[in-house]
Design an enzyme around this catalytic site. Structure first.
Site, PDB file in Angstrom:
ATOM      1  N   ASP A  16       0.705  -1.098   0.035  1.00 17.99           N
ATOM      2  CA  ASP A  16       0.069  -0.107   0.035  1.00 17.99           C
ATOM      3  C   ASP A  16       0.650   1.428   0.155  1.00 17.99           C
ATOM      4  O   ASP A  16       2.173   1.258   0.458  1.00 17.99           O
ATOM      5  CB  ASP A  16      -1.049  -0.005   1.829  1.00 17.99           C
ATOM      6  CG  ASP A  16      -0.166   0.427   2.205  1.00 17.99           C
ATOM      7  OD1 ASP A  16       0.770   0.276   2.937  1.00 17.99           O
ATOM      8  OD2 ASP A  16      -0.881  -0.570   3.439  1.00 17.99           O
ATOM      9  N   SER A  17       0.271   2.641   0.096  1.00 16.41           N
ATOM     10  CA  SER A  17       0.468   4.012   0.035  1.00 16.41           C
ATOM     11  C   SER A  17       1.691   3.648   0.888  1.00 16.41           C
ATOM     12  O   SER A  17       3.066   4.615   0.889  1.00 16.41           O
ATOM     13  CB  SER A  17       0.413   4.684  -0.515  1.00 16.41           C
ATOM     14  OG  SER A  17      -0.736   4.897   1.112  1.00 16.41           O
TER      15      SER A  17
END
Length: 88
Positions: free
Chosen positions: A38-39
């Site tokens: 994910d980010s």
């Protein structure tokens, strides 16, 4: 630095904060699709690479990276740019 060395460094960084196994991380692995990063994971990867390689990777530069290979190419590009600036 050679592509293989950068790839190995990226793989080592991912293994620190991810439950993935070494064999799961390939040069053509998609960061979000194949590796489920994910980010926050991607930011952690960038911060680790910046520290290990003593470089700065602007957010706008790494946001386009989709695969491990993209990250390798970005690191090489930044290193080449830093080398040119050091020569001036």
């Amino acid at each position: 630095m050679e592509n293989d060395k950068i790839f190995m460094m990226i793989r080592e960084s991912i293994l620190v904060f991810s439950p993935l196994k070494e064999m799961d991380i390939k040069i053509d692995s998609n960061l979000s699709g194949d590796l489920s990063l994910d980010s926050t994971d991607r930011l952690e990867l960038v911060l680790d690479l910046e520290q290990k390689l003593d470089i700065s990777i602007p957010t706008e530069d790494y946001s386009w990276c989709k695969t491990i290979e993209d990250v390798v190419l970005l690191v090489k590009q930044i290193q080449a740019q830093n080398t040119k600036e050091a020569v001036k």
